[in-house]
Design a protein around this motif. Structure first.
Motif, PDB file in Angstrom:
ATOM      1  N   GLY A   1       0.821  -1.223   0.000  1.00 20.96           N
ATOM      2  CA  GLY A   1       0.000   0.000   0.000  1.00 20.96           C
ATOM      3  C   GLY A   1       0.840   1.252   0.000  1.00 20.96           C
ATOM      4  O   GLY A   1       0.650   2.137   0.817  1.00 20.96           O
TER       5      GLY A   1
ATOM      6  N   ASN B   1      -9.260  -0.931   4.659  1.00 15.10           N
ATOM      7  CA  ASN B   1      -8.261  -1.770   4.004  1.00 15.10           C
ATOM      8  C   ASN B   1      -8.442  -3.167   4.591  1.00 15.10           C
ATOM      9  O   ASN B   1      -8.421  -3.289   5.818  1.00 15.10           O
ATOM     10  CB  ASN B   1      -6.866  -1.218   4.333  1.00 15.10           C
ATOM     11  CG  ASN B   1      -5.754  -2.096   3.839  1.00 15.10           C
ATOM     12  OD1 ASN B   1      -5.967  -3.060   3.125  1.00 15.10           O
ATOM     13  ND2 ASN B   1      -4.530  -1.763   4.241  1.00 15.10           N
TER      14      ASN B   1
ATOM     15  N   ASP C   1      -9.824   4.194  12.416  1.00 18.38           N
ATOM     16  CA  ASP C   1      -8.697   4.402  11.512  1.00 18.38           C
ATOM     17  C   ASP C   1      -9.295   4.994  10.250  1.00 18.38           C
ATOM     18  O   ASP C   1      -9.956   4.296   9.486  1.00 18.38           O
ATOM     19  CB  ASP C   1      -7.981   3.074  11.234  1.00 18.38           C
ATOM     20  CG  ASP C   1      -6.779   3.246  10.298  1.00 18.38           C
ATOM     21  OD1 ASP C   1      -6.739   4.269   9.567  1.00 18.38           O
ATOM     22  OD2 ASP C   1      -5.911   2.366  10.276  1.00 18.38           O
TER      23      ASP C   1
ATOM     24  N   ILE D   1      -7.605   6.796   7.875  1.00 17.18           N
ATOM     25  CA  ILE D   1      -6.491   7.227   7.020  1.00 17.18           C
ATOM     26  C   ILE D   1      -6.921   7.383   5.548  1.00 17.18           C
ATOM     27  O   ILE D   1      -6.332   8.161   4.810  1.00 17.18           O
ATOM     28  CB  ILE D   1      -5.302   6.243   7.168  1.00 17.18           C
ATOM     29  CG1 ILE D   1      -4.021   6.789   6.540  1.00 17.18           C
ATOM     30  CG2 ILE D   1      -5.614   4.888   6.570  1.00 17.18           C
ATOM     31  CD1 ILE D   1      -3.173   7.549   7.471  1.00 17.18           C
TER      32      ILE D   1
ATOM     33  N   ARG E   1       5.999   9.900   7.987  1.00 18.12           N
ATOM     34  CA  ARG E   1       5.513   9.469   9.297  1.00 18.12           C
ATOM     35  C   ARG E   1       4.838  10.600  10.076  1.00 18.12           C
ATOM     36  O   ARG E   1       5.245  10.966  11.181  1.00 18.12           O
ATOM     37  CB  ARG E   1       6.657   8.845  10.142  1.00 18.12           C
ATOM     38  CG  ARG E   1       7.500   7.798   9.421  1.00 18.12           C
ATOM     39  CD  ARG E   1       6.695   6.725   8.728  1.00 18.12           C
ATOM     40  NE  ARG E   1       5.756   6.055   9.592  1.00 18.12           N
ATOM     41  CZ  ARG E   1       4.457   5.875   9.270  1.00 18.12           C
ATOM     42  NH1 ARG E   1       3.953   6.308   8.129  1.00 18.12           N
ATOM     43  NH2 ARG E   1       3.669   5.266  10.118  1.00 18.12           N
TER      44      ARG E   1
HETATM   45  N1  PLP Z   1      -4.141   2.361   8.437  1.00 16.42           N
HETATM   46  C1  PLP Z   1      -4.461   1.639   7.361  1.00 16.42           C
HETATM   47  C2  PLP Z   1      -5.812   1.021   7.270  1.00 16.42           C
HETATM   48  C3  PLP Z   1      -3.526   1.458   6.335  1.00 16.42           C
HETATM   49  O1  PLP Z   1      -3.854   0.732   5.258  1.00 16.42           O
HETATM   50  C4  PLP Z   1      -2.255   2.042   6.441  1.00 16.42           C
HETATM   51  C5  PLP Z   1      -1.224   1.849   5.398  1.00 16.42           C
HETATM   52  O2  PLP Z   1      -1.292   0.984   4.570  1.00 16.42           O
HETATM   53  C6  PLP Z   1      -1.971   2.790   7.585  1.00 16.42           C
HETATM   54  C7  PLP Z   1      -2.934   2.935   8.567  1.00 16.42           C
HETATM   55  C8  PLP Z   1      -0.635   3.432   7.770  1.00 16.42           C
HETATM   56  O3  PLP Z   1      -0.794   4.782   8.067  1.00 16.42           O
HETATM   57  P1  PLP Z   1       0.456   5.662   8.509  1.00 16.42           P
HETATM   58  O4  PLP Z   1       1.404   5.714   7.372  1.00 16.42           O
HETATM   59  O5  PLP Z   1      -0.146   6.998   8.824  1.00 16.42           O
HETATM   60  O6  PLP Z   1       1.038   5.023   9.702  1.00 16.42           O
END
Ligand code: PLP
Length: 389
Positions: free
Chosen positions: A35, A171, A199, A201, A241
């Motif tokens: 990803g 995801n 989450d 994101i 990050r």
């Molecule tokens: N949450 C989900 C559902 C993700 O798919 C990902 C990355 O693939 C992340 C968090 C990672 O987020 P971060 O880069 O802000 O730690």
């Protein structure tokens, strides 16, 4: 020597994604397993960080992030969700959404606490729970809409249940939780007095006119919800990050202390870059993202369909789960490996997203790729035609 690794280490290995990436490199294939968005970061964000480095923004920031970034996050949250967030007391900037979730689990969960997680899940959620000695309990989402029942939530609950994780858009399924579903979750969380760790994101990767609903905005949810998000995906800066959590001040201070302990702070000049981007980019930028990624989604789903690998059309995020059951192999790893060797395209075996055998027919393809790379992958996939659809 009697030294050994800790018992938890085996749980936190992302072995399948790594194995696919290694094999993909070996055969010179196109990697749709990870990803990682390889699209360009907005110029405003890059310039902001460059300026901050030139200006000598080099030292530790406050444990919960620079004031200018916390304010920019609060403003954006208000703009998009209507939430009012106190930028001095209710935001912790962390090392990505990953860092924010880890610190929230350390601050809010005791060893042995059970946490309800929807399945298919994002592996890091499970690893984070296990690493912090919490216990994941699974509620299955049913395709094609990835729905769940209230009864399933009740069945998963025990006197030890302390929290739920809600990933929307999700995801790997691409599910966007509807208002009705979030109402059910909110009612359940209130009834049993649970934390809801979100989450979000992928909040700006949402298709077909759907809207992202922040769970914290539902009645009764503000105090018990830890809203987690970040800019890794929205600004294509996964390596910077920068993520955060928003929550009631009762929780944020302890989360911030763990953030201080584990990370000290997020990278200072990169916090400035993100703040600059949040200030400069208007709604058109975020809407453009959805349009751009909807086109990528359509392209990859079309290629999978042509190959006879039925895709489950995602409502959000940037992954598609497809049915690999028509490929040879006894399980999802063998089928994914077959696909890689037959086409040169790497995906993630479905077993990575389930705690039991439910994912063995599935694989996840990431479409956060520049158009030329995605097109190359799609050509390879649709040429497969071993089993025309
Ligand atoms: N949450 C989900 C559902 C993700 O798919 C990902 C990355 O693939 C992340 C968090 C990672 O987020 P971060 O880069 O802000 O730690």
């Amino acid at each position: 020597m009697t030294l050994n690794l800790s018992a938890r280490h085996a749980w936190v290995m992302q072995s399948e994604i790594r194995n696919m990436s290694i094999e993909c490199d070996r055969v010179g294939g196109v990697n749709l397993s990870q990803g990682v968005c390889d699209t360009e970061a907005p110029v405003e964000v890059r310039r902001g960080a460059q300026q901050a480095i030139d200006d000598g923004i080099n030292i530790y920031t406050r444990y919960d992030g620079l004031a200018v970034l916390r304010q920019a996050i609060a403003d954006k949250q208000h703009r998009f969700t209507g939430m009012t967030v106190d930028s001095e007391r209710e935001i912790v900037v962390s090392a990505g959404a990953t860092g924010a979730l880890y610190c929230a689990c350390l601050a809010l969960l005791n060893p042995g606490d059970e946490v309800i997680v929807f399945e298919p899940y994002y592996g890091y959620h499970i690893s984070t729970l296990v690493a912090t000695q919490a216990v994941p309990v699974y509620v299955r989402l049913s395709p094609p809409d990835w729905t769940f029942s209230y009864e399933a939530l009740e069945k998963a609950r025990s006197p030890r249940t302390r929290a739920m994780i809600v990933n929307t858009p999700a995801n790997p399924s691409g599910k966007v939780f509807t208002r009705e579903e979030l109402d059910v979750i909110a009612g359940f969380a209130e009834k049993y007095d649970l934390f809801v760790l979100t989450d979000e994101i992928y909040e700006h990767f949402i298709y077909d006119g759907r809207a992202h609903i922040a769970p914290a905005t539902l009645p009764g949810m503000r105090e018990r919800t830890i809203t987690i998000s970040g800019l890794s995906k929205t600004f294509s800066i996964t390596g910077w990050r920068i993520g955060y959590c928003l929550c009631d001040a009762r929780w944020s201070q302890a989360i911030g202390y763990f953030n201080d302990l584990v990370y000290v702070c997020a990278p200072a000049p990169l916090q400035m870059g993100v703040a600059a981007g949040l200030h400069a980019l208007d709604r058109a930028y975020y809407e453009g993202l959805s349009r751009l990624y909807a086109a990528k989604r359509d392209r990859v789903c079309d290629a999978l369909m042509q190959a006879g690998l039925q895709p489950n059309i995602p409502q959000g995020a940037y992954y598609v789960l497809a049915d690999l059951s028509r490929l040879p192999g006894e399980n999802s790893k063998q089928r994914a490996m077959h696909l890689l060797h037959a086409t040169g395209v790497a995906c993630v075996p479905g077993s990575a997203f389930y705690h039991d055998a439910a994912g063995e027919d599935l694989a996840r393809f990431c479409f956060a790729k520049e158009d030329d790379i995605l097109e190359e992958a799609c050509q390879k996939i649709q040429n497969l035609r071993v089993f025309p659809g």
